[in-house]
Design an enzyme around this catalytic site. Structure first.
Site, PDB file in Angstrom:
ATOM      1  CD  GLU A  10      -3.047  -1.189   2.061  1.00  0.00           C
ATOM      2  OE1 GLU A  10      -2.780  -0.949   3.248  1.00  0.00           O
ATOM      3  OE2 GLU A  10      -4.194  -1.435   1.669  1.00  0.00           O
ATOM      4  CD  GLU A  53      -3.550  -7.048   3.053  1.00  0.00           C
ATOM      5  OE1 GLU A  53      -4.561  -6.549   3.593  1.00  0.00           O
ATOM      6  OE2 GLU A  53      -2.457  -6.475   2.997  1.00  0.00           O
TER       7      GLU A  53
HETATM    8  C1  GAL Z   1      -5.145  -3.763   4.211  1.00  0.00           C
HETATM    9  C2  GAL Z   1      -3.718  -3.614   4.701  1.00  0.00           C
HETATM   10  C3  GAL Z   1      -3.474  -4.432   5.949  1.00  0.00           C
HETATM   11  C4  GAL Z   1      -4.569  -4.192   6.936  1.00  0.00           C
HETATM   12  C5  GAL Z   1      -5.908  -4.499   6.333  1.00  0.00           C
HETATM   13  C6  GAL Z   1      -7.050  -4.157   7.250  1.00  0.00           C
HETATM   14  O1  GAL Z   1      -5.473  -2.746   3.357  1.00  0.00           O
HETATM   15  O2  GAL Z   1      -2.798  -3.990   3.726  1.00  0.00           O
HETATM   16  O3  GAL Z   1      -2.226  -4.085   6.459  1.00  0.00           O
HETATM   17  O4  GAL Z   1      -4.557  -2.866   7.297  1.00  0.00           O
HETATM   18  O5  GAL Z   1      -6.094  -3.700   5.196  1.00  0.00           O
HETATM   19  O6  GAL Z   1      -7.061  -4.887   8.400  1.00  0.00           O
END
Ligand code: GAL
Length: 991
Positions: A444, A511
């Site tokens: 990010e 993710e």
């Molecule tokens: C994503 C980020 C993670 C965490 C997650 C929310 O955007 O990469 O580090 O913040 O969101 O829990």
């Protein structure tokens, strides 16, 4: 040279005098002993809130530190000293000083930038006659080093090692003083905006080391394979320093090659015939040894390591490992220990790697920074694929109104050096690990030229791995930054739609499945996609472990704290907890769901046989035992073990060695693949994949002939039989207020209608409360409009009609027979609704009735979209511990598919329940009480057992925790006339 405080705010100064990065390995000297010694342990320590408030010349040799505190290294400053050294601070994307000090990059806070001054003594071992150096494995976020009052160097990048040469300053005899000043904020803080606790300190180990006259400065071990993978060569590229004369050897499997050392480089190659290939499924490693000798043949240095032969490549648009299409069954992992923060221990790491392997996880992304180097050794040895991520996140810089323009590092030349340095430090340290398949450019940090340059650096330096970066999604100017399309939290259907249009690159979800609170519903939507869309090559759950911190709450009790609990503001509070594990590493129910979805084998039993589809890459199903069991009403009646052969990609079938009886009963055929032998990560018998077939053969019901009496009172309707009595009050409460079984009252509160559940984190984020608002009060404030009773001599019926807030209506009919069985039928009389949180009744029992046994989906909790780790069976739990300890108390502990249940005291006396696949919950709280508490210790005392029986409950969802509710099929819709039936009655007692 002296330390210059301006470096702290100069992005172009990220190191001064740091030695070049190199692979991590232990060098041993002629006698086999390590050429290093630890400097971990107690250091003298002084804490100040700003650099100006700290002692300026503490590093001088004569400076008296005898009155200082002591602090443990490795460790975080804020987690030591019992609050004396500030607090940890949790923010997600915003910078921690937001609203306190108005800052623009690369400025750092002036009013609050705590520093820690560290001092310790050391003596140089007598046997060391070469250079004396120091290595810091991790210091957050910037630090300067002095030895005996002489400035040595400066470094940023919290998560990779920094080495310095102390030789010019060191005293060979007697005591030396090493002094370190650690800054909480520096220009580097702009690049370390990860969603985690913001803390500082020397949080990884420190070591003193020396070098022999010819020293192995770096080693790149490259296991190479022929095109057909049949032949291998182990190539070792050595970088040397010092005298650089003598000989180098490489030994593997009893074979040795040698090369003369005549300069700064040497290359050694050893052929390996038919090498055993490394994969997560079979992590085959070869132990090698590299030695250096001097011109006279005396041994100088030895390095031992482990190499894995494997080929990872992008071919025809797919990522292949050893020629096969890989699927990442991954998880994101922050380094975490609830007492020591990111200063994790070996035990933490071993526990993590074992738990991952036991739960079918095959990949880990080191979100969002390089981990302790031992973690990669474990991934090599146990078998986990690694996305190794550069320590880079600048989320807060591009969440501002001017978004793209303000994003760091963007195209800015003044940040490029720091960014490339971070990439280099990681690559050099971790390049010898078989487990590392992918370099990630960070998390990010938007897009732009600097990160593109980083990706080029990775590709050019190391063509044997691929490069990952998710930010391309936000800024498509440099699509070549990432070899794969990587996205986060995209709904599964949108992934499929994207790949329809853009099938060129392989796709991963770096993710997905936001495991915050009660979550991870409908995970199978993603994992099923890996079977049908070749380019979809898996994903990484967010994330592994809650980042809770053990502390005392306001009642003086130990608890796990989340963001904001230390008075740290601004904060993103509970968002710090999104783990499959709780912060103390006990598993949450989400782990079982992940294990189920990540199985390498589909197991499909039916009434006559078991079909097994092998989705692994390299493992034959015959390597496991196939255990097949027949159960009746939850008890095993037949069991057989066999071996079934299905090679990867194939399907095989075994016929059942028994017949499923036709007599009434609940039957299952359970099939599991289990470890044949002990593995490194689990004992023999551990189940790696499971499948079940279930049938309910109902017996015709025998009508009850025991007499039952109806007593119509003025205020109450009474129903009486041999062993029981029931009272329905017609007054304001308007419900069943008493159910006595063998003389003992089982109801502590009137039976209530219930349409509500305590909102989960996902619910709140998706606005569930607002969307379902009438149902919060529908059960609480239902008003009896009319009740009437009738009997035919063998049963009594009580009809109750309720008006609900908002104008809806519902009826409940209780049909009571002489054996004390009560059938409750809840009927919806309102308009059709698309979604209700829950639809059922709530029975409140005295606290001693807390033992729950049931036949239904288990063994853990289940919801309509959360059954992948569950199956039908006879299970039990304690109602008083069934609520999961999420930071925010919320709905948890429910079971679906329930056919029968008992809620009893320790002697087995209590209530039995039966129905047709209903939802059962038993907790010591009502949904409203759970909702009211914002921390576990705010929950009321456990003085009752609240049993909820419902036709269904809203799924838990999990696509994200910022708006995604459950998918349509996991909502409970009500038609007008929708009815939920179940029965309850007393059980146990004399006779
Ligand atoms: C994503 C980020 C993670 C965490 C997650 C929310 O955007 O990469 O580090 O913040 O969101 O829990």
């Amino acid at each position: 040279m002296e330390f210059d405080p301006k470096w702290l705010t100069d992005p172009q100064v990220f190191q001064v005098n740091r030695l070049p990065a190199h692979a991590s390995y232990m060098v041993r000297g002629a006698d086999g002993a390590p050429l290093e010694q630890t400097l971990d342990g107690a250091w003298k320590f002084f804490y100040a809130q700003t650099p100006g408030a700290s002692p300026q010349e503490f590093y001088r040799e004569g400076y008296d530190v005898s009155g200082w505190d002591e602090i443990a290294v490795p460790g975080y400053i804020q987690l030591q000293g019992g609050g004396k050294y500030g607090t940890p601070h949790y923010v997600n994307t915003q910078y921690p000083w937001d609203g306190h000090e108005r800052l623009e990059p690369p400025a750092v806070p002036e009013r609050y930038n705590p520093v820690g001054c560290y001092v310790r003594g050391f003596a140089v071992p007598q046997s060391w006659d070469g250079p004396v150096c120091v290595r810091f494995d991790g210091v957050e976020t910037a630090f300067a080093v002095w030895c005996n009052g002489v400035f040595i160097g400066y470094s940023e990048d919290s998560f990779t090692p920094a080495e310095f040469d102390l030789t010019p300053a060191v005293h060979r005899d007697g005591e030396n003083r090493l002094a370190v000043r650690v800054y909480r904020f520096s220009s580097a803080s702009w690049l370390e905006d990860q969603d985690f606790w913001r803390m500082s300190g020397i949080f990884r180990s420190v070591a003193l080391f020396t070098k022999a006259q010819t020293h192995l400065a770096d080693l790149w071990v490259k296991p190479q394979l022929s095109e057909d993978l049949a032949a291998g060569t182990l190539r070792a590229e050595l970088k040397l320093e010092g005298m650089c004369v003598g000989e180098a050897t490489l030994t593997l499997d009893g074979k040795t090659v040698l090369a003369p050392v005549t300069g700064g480089h040497a290359v050694l190659e050893l052929p390996v015939e038919r090498p055993r290939l490394w994969s997560a499924e079979a992590p085959e490693l070869y132990t090698y040894e590299v030695t250096l000798t001097d011109a006279a043949g005396h041994l100088l240095e030895t390095v031992r390591g482990k190499a894995g032969f494997r080929r990872f490549e992008l071919r025809d648009g797919l990522m292949l490992l050893n020629g096969r299409r890989i699927v990442f069954k991954g998880v994101n992992r922050h380094e975490w220990n609830c007492r020591t923060g990111r200063a994790v221990t070996m035990e933490d790491m071993v526990s993590d790697v074992r738990a991952m392997k036991q739960n079918n996880i095959n990949a880990v992304r080191t979100s969002h920074y390089p981990n302790r180097t031992e973690w990669y050794d474990l991934c090599d040895e146990y078998g986990l694929y690694v996305i190794d991520e550069t320590n880079l996140e600048t989320h807060g810089t591009w969440q501002r109104p001017d978004g793209a323009e303000s994003a760091l590092p963007g195209d800015r030349p003044e940040w490029l050096g720091a960014v490339l340095d971070r990439a280099n430090s990681m690559l050099q340290r971790d390049k010898n690990h078989a487990s590392v398949l992918i370099w990630s450019c960070g998390n990010e940090s938007f897009g732009g030229r600097d990160i593109y340059e980083m990706s080029r650096f990775f590709r050019e330096t190391d063509p044997t791995r691929l490069v990952h970066y998710e930010g391309v999604f936000h800024d498509r100017r440099y699509p070549d930054t990432s070899d794969m399309e990587s996205q986060m939290y995209t709904p599964a259907a949108d992934v499929a739609a994207f790949l329809e249009k853009h099938p060129e690159k392989p796709f991963i979800m770096c993710e997905y499945m936001h495991a915050m609170g009660n979550s991870c519903g409908a995970m199978d939507r993603y994992t099923r996609m890996t079977d049908v869309i070749p380019q979809y090559q898996g994903g990484f759950i967010w994330d592994w472990v809650d980042q809770g911190i053990e502390t005392d709450n306001c009642l003086g009790e130990r608890c796990l704290a989340c963001g904001g609990d230390f008075g740290d503001r601004p904060s993103d509070f509970e968002f710090v907890g999104n783990g499959l594990l709780f912060a103390d590493r006990t598993p949450t129910p989400k782990l079982a769901q992940a294990k189920g979805c990540y199985q390498d084998f589909d197991i499909l039993p039916d009434e006559t046989g078991v079909t097994v589809k092998n989705k692994s890459l390299f493992t034959d199903t015959a390597d496991y035992v196939l255990l097949v069991e027949l159960t009746k009403n939850g008890a095993r009646v037949k069991s057989s073990e066999c071996s079934l052969q299905a090679v990867p990609g194939e399907t095989a079938r075994a016929e059942l060695p028994f017949a499923v009886p036709q007599a009434p009963g609940e039957y299952t055929v359970d099939a599991s693949l289990c470890l044949r032998e002990n593995a490194r990560w689990a004992a023999k018998g551990h189940c790696v994949a499971f499948g079940q077939w279930h049938i309910s053969r109902k017996a015709p019901e025998k009508p009850c002939t025991l007499p039952v009496t109806l007593v119509e009172g003025d205020c109450n309707i009474g129903v009486h039989g041999r062993d029981f009595s029931l009272l329905f009050t017609k007054n304001a409460q308007g419900s069943v207020i008493s159910y006595r079984w063998k003389g003992r009252e089982l109801l502590q509160r009137p039976i209530a209608l219930n349409f509500w559940r305590a909102p989960t984190d996902n619910d709140t984020a998706a606005g569930m409360e607002l969307a379902h608002l009438p149902f919060k009060t529908a059960g609480l404030y239902a008003k009896l409009r009319r009740a009437k009773a009738e009997t035919d001599g063998t049963s009594v019926r009580i009809h109750a009609k309720y008006a609900l807030p908002g104008g809806a209506r519902a009826n409940v009919t209780y049909t009571i027979t002489g054996d004390g069985k009560v059938e409750a039928a809840l009927k919806w009389k309102g308009k059709a609704v698309e979604s209700v949180p829950e639809f059922g009744l709530m029975l409140t029992l005295p606290a001693e009735y807390r033992n729950v046994a049931y036949y239904g989906m288990g063994p853990g909790e289940t919801y309509s979209d959360f059954t992948s780790g569950a199956h039908m069976g006879l299970f039990g739990f304690d109602a008083h511990t069934a609520l999961q300890p999420y930071f925010n108390p919320q709905e948890s502990g429910a079971r679906t598919g329930v056919q029968a249940a008992a809620v009893t005291d320790a002697a087995g006396f209590g209530l039995c329940l039966a129905g047709n696949g209903f939802m059962l919950s038993a907790l010591p709280y009502t949904p409203h009480e759970v909702e009211n508490a914002r921390r576990q210790y705010e929950l009321p005392p456990k003085v009752k057992t609240v049993v909820r029986c419902a036709k269904g409950q809203l799924g838990v969802a999990g696509d994200n925790t910022w708006g995604a509710g459950p998918h349509a099929e996991y909502h409970v819709a009500l038609e007008k006339g929708e009815t939920f039936r179940f029965t309850f009655g007393g059980m146990g007692g004399n006779g």
